[in-house]
Design a protein around this motif. Sequence first.
Motif, PDB file in Angstrom:
ATOM      1  N   LYS A  13      16.996   2.596   1.349  1.00  0.00           N
ATOM      2  CA  LYS A  13      16.456   3.892   0.920  1.00  0.00           C
ATOM      3  C   LYS A  13      15.263   3.737  -0.014  1.00  0.00           C
ATOM      4  CE  LYS A  13      20.053   7.326   1.313  1.00  0.00           C
ATOM      5  NZ  LYS A  13      20.888   8.272   0.589  1.00  0.00           N
ATOM      6  N   ALA A  14      15.333   2.786  -0.902  1.00  0.00           N
ATOM      7  CA  ALA A  14      14.257   2.567  -1.875  1.00  0.00           C
ATOM      8  C   ALA A  14      13.209   1.581  -1.366  1.00  0.00           C
ATOM      9  CB  ALA A  14      14.836   2.047  -3.185  1.00  0.00           C
ATOM     10  N   GLN A  15      13.511   0.884  -0.274  1.00  0.00           N
ATOM     11  CA  GLN A  15      12.659  -0.161   0.289  1.00  0.00           C
ATOM     12  C   GLN A  15      12.317  -1.213  -0.778  1.00  0.00           C
ATOM     13  OE1 GLN A  15       9.381   1.770   2.379  1.00  0.00           O
ATOM     14  NE2 GLN A  15      10.667   1.946   4.182  1.00  0.00           N
ATOM     15  N   ILE A  17      14.795 -10.931  -4.872  1.00  0.00           N
ATOM     16  CA  ILE A  17      15.004 -12.343  -4.561  1.00  0.00           C
ATOM     17  C   ILE A  17      15.245 -13.108  -5.852  1.00  0.00           C
ATOM     18  CG2 ILE A  17      14.007 -14.429  -3.553  1.00  0.00           C
ATOM     19  CD1 ILE A  17      12.159 -12.600  -1.889  1.00  0.00           C
ATOM     20  N   GLU A  18      16.327 -13.886  -5.868  1.00  0.00           N
ATOM     21  CA  GLU A  18      16.547 -14.813  -6.974  1.00  0.00           C
ATOM     22  C   GLU A  18      16.162 -16.204  -6.487  1.00  0.00           C
ATOM     23  OE1 GLU A  18      19.854 -16.818  -9.903  1.00  0.00           O
ATOM     24  OE2 GLU A  18      20.300 -14.858  -9.041  1.00  0.00           O
ATOM     25  N   TYR A  19      15.290 -16.842  -7.246  1.00  0.00           N
ATOM     26  CA  TYR A  19      14.817 -18.184  -6.916  1.00  0.00           C
ATOM     27  C   TYR A  19      15.655 -19.232  -7.634  1.00  0.00           C
ATOM     28  CZ  TYR A  19      10.865 -15.828  -4.822  1.00  0.00           C
ATOM     29  OH  TYR A  19      10.085 -15.022  -4.031  1.00  0.00           O
ATOM     30  N   LYS A  20      15.646 -20.434  -7.127  1.00  0.00           N
ATOM     31  CA  LYS A  20      16.435 -21.515  -7.714  1.00  0.00           C
ATOM     32  C   LYS A  20      16.003 -21.864  -9.130  1.00  0.00           C
ATOM     33  CE  LYS A  20      18.670 -23.189  -3.816  1.00  0.00           C
ATOM     34  NZ  LYS A  20      19.328 -24.234  -3.138  1.00  0.00           N
ATOM     35  N   ASN A  21      14.806 -21.484  -9.513  1.00  0.00           N
ATOM     36  CA  ASN A  21      14.346 -21.741 -10.882  1.00  0.00           C
ATOM     37  C   ASN A  21      14.918 -20.710 -11.863  1.00  0.00           C
ATOM     38  OD1 ASN A  21      12.825 -19.423 -10.490  1.00  0.00           O
ATOM     39  ND2 ASN A  21      10.857 -20.454 -10.547  1.00  0.00           N
ATOM     40  N   GLY A  22      15.745 -19.771 -11.365  1.00  0.00           N
ATOM     41  CA  GLY A  22      16.387 -18.768 -12.198  1.00  0.00           C
ATOM     42  C   GLY A  22      15.637 -17.457 -12.307  1.00  0.00           C
ATOM     43  N   LYS A  23      14.420 -17.407 -11.802  1.00  0.00           N
ATOM     44  CA  LYS A  23      13.644 -16.169 -11.870  1.00  0.00           C
ATOM     45  C   LYS A  23      14.067 -15.211 -10.755  1.00  0.00           C
ATOM     46  CE  LYS A  23       9.694 -18.175 -14.167  1.00  0.00           C
ATOM     47  NZ  LYS A  23       8.246 -18.299 -14.219  1.00  0.00           N
ATOM     48  N   VAL A  24      14.042 -13.924 -11.098  1.00  0.00           N
ATOM     49  CA  VAL A  24      14.379 -12.874 -10.137  1.00  0.00           C
ATOM     50  C   VAL A  24      13.170 -11.958 -10.013  1.00  0.00           C
ATOM     51  CG1 VAL A  24      15.910 -10.945  -9.605  1.00  0.00           C
ATOM     52  CG2 VAL A  24      16.819 -12.980 -10.754  1.00  0.00           C
ATOM     53  N   TYR A  25      12.767 -11.704  -8.774  1.00  0.00           N
ATOM     54  CA  TYR A  25      11.637 -10.821  -8.509  1.00  0.00           C
ATOM     55  C   TYR A  25      12.096  -9.667  -7.645  1.00  0.00           C
ATOM     56  CZ  TYR A  25       8.340 -14.231 -10.333  1.00  0.00           C
ATOM     57  OH  TYR A  25       7.648 -15.083 -11.146  1.00  0.00           O
ATOM     58  N   ARG A  26      11.499  -8.525  -7.889  1.00  0.00           N
ATOM     59  CA  ARG A  26      11.742  -7.322  -7.101  1.00  0.00           C
ATOM     60  C   ARG A  26      10.422  -6.942  -6.425  1.00  0.00           C
ATOM     61  NH1 ARG A  26      15.305  -3.092 -10.108  1.00  0.00           N
ATOM     62  NH2 ARG A  26      16.858  -4.675  -9.693  1.00  0.00           N
ATOM     63  N   TYR A  27      10.470  -6.818  -5.106  1.00  0.00           N
ATOM     64  CA  TYR A  27       9.300  -6.465  -4.298  1.00  0.00           C
ATOM     65  C   TYR A  27       9.483  -5.031  -3.808  1.00  0.00           C
ATOM     66  CZ  TYR A  27       8.602 -11.481  -4.413  1.00  0.00           C
ATOM     67  OH  TYR A  27       8.426 -12.774  -4.852  1.00  0.00           O
ATOM     68  N   TYR A  28       8.411  -4.245  -3.883  1.00  0.00           N
ATOM     69  CA  TYR A  28       8.490  -2.805  -3.616  1.00  0.00           C
ATOM     70  C   TYR A  28       7.832  -2.407  -2.298  1.00  0.00           C
ATOM     71  CZ  TYR A  28      10.011  -2.686  -8.417  1.00  0.00           C
ATOM     72  OH  TYR A  28      10.704  -2.916  -9.573  1.00  0.00           O
ATOM     73  N   ASP A  29       8.350  -1.326  -1.712  1.00  0.00           N
ATOM     74  CA  ASP A  29       7.841  -0.736  -0.469  1.00  0.00           C
ATOM     75  C   ASP A  29       7.901  -1.710   0.708  1.00  0.00           C
ATOM     76  OD1 ASP A  29       7.267   1.715  -1.777  1.00  0.00           O
ATOM     77  OD2 ASP A  29       5.400   0.861  -2.547  1.00  0.00           O
ATOM     78  N   VAL A  30       8.956  -2.516   0.736  1.00  0.00           N
ATOM     79  CA  VAL A  30       9.176  -3.460   1.829  1.00  0.00           C
ATOM     80  C   VAL A  30       9.861  -2.699   2.965  1.00  0.00           C
ATOM     81  CG1 VAL A  30      10.314  -5.590   2.533  1.00  0.00           C
ATOM     82  CG2 VAL A  30       9.356  -5.388   0.217  1.00  0.00           C
ATOM     83  N   GLU A  31       9.198  -2.625   4.102  1.00  0.00           N
ATOM     84  CA  GLU A  31       9.714  -1.871   5.228  1.00  0.00           C
ATOM     85  C   GLU A  31      10.999  -2.495   5.775  1.00  0.00           C
ATOM     86  OE1 GLU A  31       6.667  -3.269   5.200  1.00  0.00           O
ATOM     87  OE2 GLU A  31       5.267  -1.602   5.064  1.00  0.00           O
ATOM     88  N   PRO A  32      11.884  -1.668   6.322  1.00  0.00           N
ATOM     89  CA  PRO A  32      13.132  -2.183   6.904  1.00  0.00           C
ATOM     90  C   PRO A  32      12.904  -3.245   7.974  1.00  0.00           C
ATOM     91  CG  PRO A  32      13.271   0.190   6.662  1.00  0.00           C
ATOM     92  CD  PRO A  32      11.849  -0.199   6.332  1.00  0.00           C
ATOM     93  N   LYS A  52       4.950 -12.106  -0.511  1.00  0.00           N
ATOM     94  CA  LYS A  52       4.086 -12.185  -1.702  1.00  0.00           C
ATOM     95  C   LYS A  52       2.683 -11.598  -1.498  1.00  0.00           C
ATOM     96  CE  LYS A  52       6.245 -16.023  -4.132  1.00  0.00           C
ATOM     97  NZ  LYS A  52       6.047 -17.399  -4.631  1.00  0.00           N
ATOM     98  N   PRO A  53       2.004 -11.896  -0.399  1.00  0.00           N
ATOM     99  CA  PRO A  53       0.637 -11.369  -0.269  1.00  0.00           C
ATOM    100  C   PRO A  53       0.557  -9.884   0.090  1.00  0.00           C
ATOM    101  CG  PRO A  53       1.113 -12.925   1.520  1.00  0.00           C
ATOM    102  CD  PRO A  53       2.329 -12.838   0.664  1.00  0.00           C
ATOM    103  N   ASN A  54       1.673  -9.271   0.452  1.00  0.00           N
ATOM    104  CA  ASN A  54       1.633  -7.914   0.995  1.00  0.00           C
ATOM    105  C   ASN A  54       2.324  -6.837   0.172  1.00  0.00           C
ATOM    106  OD1 ASN A  54       0.204  -8.634   3.422  1.00  0.00           O
ATOM    107  ND2 ASN A  54       2.084  -9.671   4.048  1.00  0.00           N
ATOM    108  N   TYR A  55       3.083  -7.230  -0.855  1.00  0.00           N
ATOM    109  CA  TYR A  55       3.880  -6.242  -1.585  1.00  0.00           C
ATOM    110  C   TYR A  55       3.735  -6.412  -3.095  1.00  0.00           C
ATOM    111  CZ  TYR A  55       5.927  -5.681   2.991  1.00  0.00           C
ATOM    112  OH  TYR A  55       6.091  -5.463   4.320  1.00  0.00           O
TER     113      TYR A  55
END
Length: 81
Positions: free
Chosen positions: A26-28, A32-47, A72-75
Amino acid sequence: MKRLNTENRLYTPNSGTTVYIDYIPKAQVLEIEYKNGKVYRYYDVEPDTWEEYRETVTSGGSSGVYVNFNIKPNYEYEELT
């Protein structure tokens, strides 16, 4: 910021770069949690992109390669930790 916790969470134990990937349709929003412990949230990712990414990961493809070339290059994104 609170991390996602949905039925879409997919742990990626065979990945060299990610621990889990998660998606809220619903929110698109892709998280992603990476092995280095960082967590990223990517927005408007189509289903369709989520489905392709999930299929790539579950079929043994590289999570890191997919993210680097398709996410990474698109969102827009935000680092949570």
